[in-house]
Every structure is written in C-alpha cells, then in structure tokens.
Motif scaffolding. Structure first.
Motif, PDB file in Angstrom:
ATOM      1  N   MET A  25     -21.251 -28.555 -55.986  1.00  0.00           N
ATOM      2  CA  MET A  25     -21.884 -29.328 -54.363  1.00  0.00           C
ATOM      3  C   MET A  25     -21.753 -28.188 -53.594  1.00  0.00           C
ATOM      4  SD  MET A  25     -19.115 -32.427 -54.333  1.00  0.00           S
ATOM      5  CE  MET A  25     -18.680 -33.044 -55.760  1.00  0.00           C
ATOM      6  N   LEU A  26     -21.601 -26.881 -53.681  1.00  0.00           N
ATOM      7  CA  LEU A  26     -21.608 -25.728 -52.801  1.00  0.00           C
ATOM      8  C   LEU A  26     -22.784 -24.734 -52.926  1.00  0.00           C
ATOM      9  CD1 LEU A  26     -17.966 -24.524 -53.172  1.00  0.00           C
ATOM     10  CD2 LEU A  26     -18.715 -25.929 -51.421  1.00  0.00           C
ATOM     11  N   ASN A  27     -23.217 -24.063 -52.081  1.00  0.00           N
ATOM     12  CA  ASN A  27     -24.401 -23.079 -52.296  1.00  0.00           C
ATOM     13  C   ASN A  27     -23.780 -21.926 -52.868  1.00  0.00           C
ATOM     14  OD1 ASN A  27     -23.549 -21.101 -49.964  1.00  0.00           O
ATOM     15  ND2 ASN A  27     -24.293 -22.651 -48.654  1.00  0.00           N
ATOM     16  N   ASP A  28     -24.617 -21.062 -53.311  1.00  0.00           N
ATOM     17  CA  ASP A  28     -24.246 -19.836 -54.314  1.00  0.00           C
ATOM     18  C   ASP A  28     -23.364 -18.917 -53.425  1.00  0.00           C
ATOM     19  OD1 ASP A  28     -25.772 -20.760 -55.943  1.00  0.00           O
ATOM     20  OD2 ASP A  28     -27.570 -19.460 -55.952  1.00  0.00           O
ATOM     21  N   ALA A  29     -23.671 -18.631 -51.942  1.00  0.00           N
ATOM     22  CA  ALA A  29     -22.824 -17.821 -51.074  1.00  0.00           C
ATOM     23  C   ALA A  29     -21.407 -18.266 -51.015  1.00  0.00           C
ATOM     24  CB  ALA A  29     -23.547 -17.616 -49.840  1.00  0.00           C
ATOM     25  N   ASP A  30     -21.179 -19.619 -50.928  1.00  0.00           N
ATOM     26  CA  ASP A  30     -19.837 -20.082 -50.739  1.00  0.00           C
ATOM     27  C   ASP A  30     -19.258 -20.218 -52.050  1.00  0.00           C
ATOM     28  OD1 ASP A  30     -20.218 -20.694 -48.020  1.00  0.00           O
ATOM     29  OD2 ASP A  30     -21.007 -22.790 -48.264  1.00  0.00           O
ATOM     30  N   ILE A  31     -19.822 -20.204 -53.110  1.00  0.00           N
ATOM     31  CA  ILE A  31     -19.299 -20.399 -54.535  1.00  0.00           C
ATOM     32  C   ILE A  31     -18.583 -18.908 -54.744  1.00  0.00           C
ATOM     33  CG2 ILE A  31     -19.558 -20.153 -57.122  1.00  0.00           C
ATOM     34  CD1 ILE A  31     -21.698 -22.381 -56.371  1.00  0.00           C
ATOM     35  N   VAL A  32     -19.449 -17.902 -54.604  1.00  0.00           N
ATOM     36  CA  VAL A  32     -18.996 -16.322 -54.509  1.00  0.00           C
ATOM     37  C   VAL A  32     -17.788 -16.227 -53.621  1.00  0.00           C
ATOM     38  CG1 VAL A  32     -19.640 -13.967 -54.061  1.00  0.00           C
ATOM     39  CG2 VAL A  32     -21.304 -15.439 -55.260  1.00  0.00           C
ATOM     40  N   ARG A  33     -17.819 -16.730 -52.295  1.00  0.00           N
ATOM     41  CA  ARG A  33     -16.624 -16.470 -51.413  1.00  0.00           C
ATOM     42  C   ARG A  33     -15.461 -17.239 -51.902  1.00  0.00           C
ATOM     43  NH1 ARG A  33     -19.716 -16.343 -47.095  1.00  0.00           N
ATOM     44  NH2 ARG A  33     -20.130 -18.593 -47.206  1.00  0.00           N
ATOM     45  N   LEU A  34     -15.581 -18.359 -52.403  1.00  0.00           N
ATOM     46  CA  LEU A  34     -14.372 -19.104 -52.820  1.00  0.00           C
ATOM     47  C   LEU A  34     -13.697 -18.454 -54.141  1.00  0.00           C
ATOM     48  CD1 LEU A  34     -12.780 -21.672 -52.736  1.00  0.00           C
ATOM     49  CD2 LEU A  34     -14.555 -22.761 -54.059  1.00  0.00           C
ATOM     50  N   VAL A  35     -14.608 -18.132 -55.125  1.00  0.00           N
ATOM     51  CA  VAL A  35     -14.201 -17.258 -56.327  1.00  0.00           C
ATOM     52  C   VAL A  35     -13.567 -16.216 -55.605  1.00  0.00           C
ATOM     53  CG1 VAL A  35     -14.708 -16.195 -58.464  1.00  0.00           C
ATOM     54  CG2 VAL A  35     -15.813 -18.462 -57.954  1.00  0.00           C
ATOM     55  N   ARG A  36     -14.023 -15.465 -54.937  1.00  0.00           N
ATOM     56  CA  ARG A  36     -13.241 -14.025 -54.512  1.00  0.00           C
ATOM     57  C   ARG A  36     -12.007 -14.478 -53.801  1.00  0.00           C
ATOM     58  NH1 ARG A  36     -18.640 -10.881 -52.556  1.00  0.00           N
ATOM     59  NH2 ARG A  36     -19.138 -10.169 -54.660  1.00  0.00           N
ATOM     60  N   LYS A  37     -11.796 -15.480 -53.044  1.00  0.00           N
ATOM     61  CA  LYS A  37     -10.744 -15.703 -52.438  1.00  0.00           C
ATOM     62  C   LYS A  37      -9.637 -16.048 -53.366  1.00  0.00           C
ATOM     63  CE  LYS A  37      -9.006 -19.055 -48.648  1.00  0.00           C
ATOM     64  NZ  LYS A  37      -9.361 -19.647 -47.619  1.00  0.00           N
ATOM     65  N   ILE A  38      -9.924 -16.977 -54.500  1.00  0.00           N
ATOM     66  CA  ILE A  38      -9.122 -17.536 -55.383  1.00  0.00           C
ATOM     67  C   ILE A  38      -8.579 -16.275 -56.243  1.00  0.00           C
ATOM     68  CG2 ILE A  38      -9.033 -18.594 -57.574  1.00  0.00           C
ATOM     69  CD1 ILE A  38     -11.016 -20.754 -56.278  1.00  0.00           C
ATOM     70  N   ASN A  39      -9.446 -15.367 -56.563  1.00  0.00           N
ATOM     71  CA  ASN A  39      -8.926 -14.026 -57.121  1.00  0.00           C
ATOM     72  C   ASN A  39      -8.100 -13.360 -56.349  1.00  0.00           C
ATOM     73  OD1 ASN A  39     -10.346 -14.467 -59.561  1.00  0.00           O
ATOM     74  ND2 ASN A  39     -12.220 -13.444 -59.041  1.00  0.00           N
ATOM     75  N   ASP A  40      -8.258 -13.095 -55.282  1.00  0.00           N
ATOM     76  CA  ASP A  40      -7.550 -12.328 -54.206  1.00  0.00           C
ATOM     77  C   ASP A  40      -6.118 -13.059 -54.311  1.00  0.00           C
ATOM     78  OD1 ASP A  40      -9.698 -10.572 -53.606  1.00  0.00           O
ATOM     79  OD2 ASP A  40     -10.025 -11.426 -51.653  1.00  0.00           O
ATOM     80  N   GLY A  41      -6.149 -14.508 -54.056  1.00  0.00           N
ATOM     81  CA  GLY A  41      -4.702 -15.054 -54.050  1.00  0.00           C
ATOM     82  C   GLY A  41      -4.004 -14.916 -55.584  1.00  0.00           C
ATOM     83  N   GLN A  42      -4.691 -14.842 -56.645  1.00  0.00           N
ATOM     84  CA  GLN A  42      -4.166 -14.621 -57.854  1.00  0.00           C
ATOM     85  C   GLN A  42      -3.411 -13.447 -57.849  1.00  0.00           C
ATOM     86  OE1 GLN A  42      -4.215 -16.487 -60.645  1.00  0.00           O
ATOM     87  NE2 GLN A  42      -5.134 -18.351 -59.795  1.00  0.00           N
ATOM     88  N   LYS A  43      -4.410 -12.286 -57.356  1.00  0.00           N
ATOM     89  CA  LYS A  43      -3.516 -10.909 -57.366  1.00  0.00           C
ATOM     90  C   LYS A  43      -2.296 -10.898 -56.671  1.00  0.00           C
ATOM     91  CE  LYS A  43      -8.327  -8.884 -58.021  1.00  0.00           C
ATOM     92  NZ  LYS A  43      -9.324  -8.103 -57.372  1.00  0.00           N
ATOM     93  N   GLY A  44      -2.235 -11.643 -55.541  1.00  0.00           N
ATOM     94  CA  GLY A  44      -1.098 -11.605 -54.694  1.00  0.00           C
ATOM     95  C   GLY A  44       0.018 -12.379 -55.377  1.00  0.00           C
ATOM     96  N   ALA A  45      -0.244 -13.114 -56.259  1.00  0.00           N
ATOM     97  CA  ALA A  45       0.801 -14.173 -56.674  1.00  0.00           C
ATOM     98  C   ALA A  45       1.634 -13.260 -57.855  1.00  0.00           C
ATOM     99  CB  ALA A  45       0.102 -15.247 -57.337  1.00  0.00           C
ATOM    100  N   VAL A  46       0.773 -12.175 -58.239  1.00  0.00           N
ATOM    101  CA  VAL A  46       1.698 -11.513 -59.586  1.00  0.00           C
ATOM    102  C   VAL A  46       2.773 -10.406 -59.134  1.00  0.00           C
ATOM    103  CG1 VAL A  46       1.183  -9.679 -61.230  1.00  0.00           C
ATOM    104  CG2 VAL A  46      -0.605 -11.448 -60.773  1.00  0.00           C
TER     105      VAL A  46
END
Length: 82
Positions: free
Chosen positions: A61-82
């Motif tokens: 449902m998202l455009n490509d740029a929003d998908i990339v931004r969201l995945v990067r945000k999720i990955n950044d959050g994962q790194k902070g949770a470790v």
C-alpha cells in the motif's frame, strides 16, 4: 506468491548483498532470532509465520520511497534493541 517463496527470495537477496556468499540456514535463523528448524520449515513451506502475508499486503500500500524509509527505521530500531 506463497510465504515460503517470499522467504526464499529474501534469503537469496541477502546472499546476493553479501557478494554471493552463501548463508547457512542456521546463521539466518540465529540472525532472525528463531530456531533453525522453524526457519527450515518456513523455507520448505511446511510452516509459515502468519504475519508475513499481512506485512507484505501493508507494504504494498506504500510507495517505494516510503517502504525503504520504513524498513530503515525498523532496522535502526532493531539495532537499538540489542
């Protein structure tokens, strides 16, 4: 597309990003925080995480740029949770 097809595509894409170096199912399972058996079952299609189809439908449902931004945000959050 079946869930195991998605898992296999992702696994292959991650290997390609890693200069074609093979990644064992055990290593991928550890990286994902699941058992190797669970990962094997996902790849074979004998079991599947129920959320994946929902997540991909939502991403669709998202455009490509929003998908990339969201995945990067999720990955950044994962790194902070470790």
């Amino acid at each position: 597309m079946k869930t195991n097809d998605i898992i296999n595509l992702l696994h292959n894409a991650i290997e390609a990003e890693n200069m074609g170096k093979k990644i064992s199912q055990k290593k991928m399972a550890e990286t994902c925080g699941i058992s190797m058996r669970t990962y094997q079952e996902w790849r074979l299609g004998s079991s599947a995480p129920m959320a994946i189809p929902v997540v991909f439908n939502m991403l669709g449902m998202l455009n490509d740029a929003d998908i990339v931004r969201l995945v990067r945000k999720i990955n950044d959050g994962q790194k902070g949770a470790v």
